[in-house]
Design a protein around this motif. Sequence first.
Motif, mmCIF file in Angstrom:
data_model
loop_
_atom_site.group_PDB
_atom_site.id
_atom_site.type_symbol
_atom_site.label_atom_id
_atom_site.label_comp_id
_atom_site.label_asym_id
_atom_site.label_seq_id
_atom_site.Cartn_x
_atom_site.Cartn_y
_atom_site.Cartn_z
ATOM 1 N N GLY A 41 0.800 -1.219 0.000
ATOM 2 C CA GLY A 41 0.000 0.000 0.000
ATOM 3 C C GLY A 41 0.834 1.271 0.000
ATOM 4 N N ASP A 42 2.154 1.131 -0.190
ATOM 5 C CA ASP A 42 3.029 2.301 -0.210
ATOM 6 C C ASP A 42 2.995 3.037 -1.545
ATOM 7 N N LEU A 43 2.551 2.351 -2.587
ATOM 8 C CA LEU A 43 2.495 2.939 -3.929
ATOM 9 C C LEU A 43 1.141 2.588 -4.528
ATOM 10 N N PRO A 44 0.244 3.580 -4.636
ATOM 11 C CA PRO A 44 -1.095 3.279 -5.163
ATOM 12 C C PRO A 44 -1.048 2.964 -6.650
ATOM 13 N N VAL A 45 -1.801 1.947 -7.034
ATOM 14 C CA VAL A 45 -1.887 1.557 -8.441
ATOM 15 C C VAL A 45 -3.264 1.974 -8.973
ATOM 16 N N HIS A 46 -3.289 2.384 -10.216
ATOM 17 C CA HIS A 46 -4.519 2.829 -10.885
ATOM 18 C C HIS A 46 -4.700 2.004 -12.143
ATOM 19 N N GLU A 47 -5.925 1.890 -12.591
ATOM 20 C CA GLU A 47 -6.186 1.252 -13.873
ATOM 21 C C GLU A 47 -6.832 2.295 -14.769
ATOM 22 N N VAL A 48 -6.166 2.591 -15.861
ATOM 23 C CA VAL A 48 -6.646 3.586 -16.808
ATOM 24 C C VAL A 48 -6.722 2.925 -18.172
ATOM 25 N N SER A 49 -7.917 2.857 -18.719
ATOM 26 C CA SER A 49 -8.142 2.236 -20.034
ATOM 27 C C SER A 49 -7.546 0.830 -20.102
ATOM 28 N N GLY A 50 -7.660 0.082 -19.014
ATOM 29 C CA GLY A 50 -7.182 -1.284 -18.987
ATOM 30 C C GLY A 50 -5.710 -1.450 -18.653
ATOM 31 N N CYS A 51 -4.989 -0.349 -18.490
ATOM 32 C CA CYS A 51 -3.555 -0.417 -18.165
ATOM 33 C C CYS A 51 -3.361 -0.180 -16.672
ATOM 34 N N LYS A 52 -2.590 -1.047 -16.039
ATOM 35 C CA LYS A 52 -2.235 -0.823 -14.632
ATOM 36 C C LYS A 52 -1.034 0.105 -14.615
ATOM 37 N N CYS A 53 -1.154 1.152 -13.813
ATOM 38 C CA CYS A 53 -0.120 2.179 -13.819
ATOM 39 C C CYS A 53 -0.081 2.891 -12.469
ATOM 40 N N VAL A 54 0.937 3.710 -12.307
ATOM 41 C CA VAL A 54 1.066 4.580 -11.142
ATOM 42 C C VAL A 54 1.236 5.997 -11.654
ATOM 43 N N THR A 55 0.856 6.966 -10.831
ATOM 44 C CA THR A 55 1.086 8.340 -11.268
ATOM 45 C C THR A 55 2.574 8.638 -11.140
ATOM 46 N N LEU A 56 3.048 9.474 -12.016
ATOM 47 C CA LEU A 56 4.456 9.862 -11.968
ATOM 48 C C LEU A 56 4.753 10.561 -10.646
ATOM 49 N N ALA A 57 3.816 11.361 -10.162
ATOM 50 C CA ALA A 57 4.009 12.068 -8.889
ATOM 51 C C ALA A 57 4.168 11.076 -7.737
ATOM 52 N N ASP A 58 3.319 10.023 -7.702
ATOM 53 C CA ASP A 58 3.432 9.013 -6.650
ATOM 54 C C ASP A 58 4.757 8.260 -6.748
ATOM 55 N N LEU A 59 5.193 7.970 -7.972
ATOM 56 C CA LEU A 59 6.454 7.259 -8.156
ATOM 57 C C LEU A 59 7.631 8.104 -7.688
ATOM 58 N N LEU A 60 7.596 9.399 -7.979
ATOM 59 C CA LEU A 60 8.676 10.285 -7.540
ATOM 60 C C LEU A 60 8.695 10.428 -6.017
ATOM 61 N N LYS A 61 7.519 10.496 -5.388
ATOM 62 C CA LYS A 61 7.450 10.544 -3.921
ATOM 63 C C LYS A 61 8.005 9.261 -3.322
ATOM 64 N N PHE A 62 7.645 8.117 -3.915
ATOM 65 C CA PHE A 62 8.146 6.828 -3.445
ATOM 66 C C PHE A 62 9.668 6.776 -3.563
ATOM 67 N N LYS A 63 10.174 7.208 -4.701
ATOM 68 C CA LYS A 63 11.627 7.207 -4.923
ATOM 69 C C LYS A 63 12.326 8.127 -3.914
#
Length: 69
Positions: A41-63
């Motif tokens: 639950g540290d990195l939220p995942v989203h599904e957009v048009s059938g693609c599983k992805c993360v927001t770039l902002a969330d990925l940068l915060k995680f990094k």
Amino acid sequence: MKMTPGTFRNHGNSLEYIVLTQAADAAGVPAHVITNAISNGDLPVHEVSGCKCVTLADLLKFKAGRAGA
């Protein structure tokens, strides 16, 4: 940020997303680190048009959080 393969924008909310298969490379971590972060639950995942992805902002915060750890 220059748009590269594996990244896209959702024009409904203006967020930039990166597909999970590219997220580890973009963050400079092994793929299992991204998988574990999503499972924990540290990195939220989203599904957009059938693609599983993360927001770039969330990925940068995680990094950034990993850099401080």
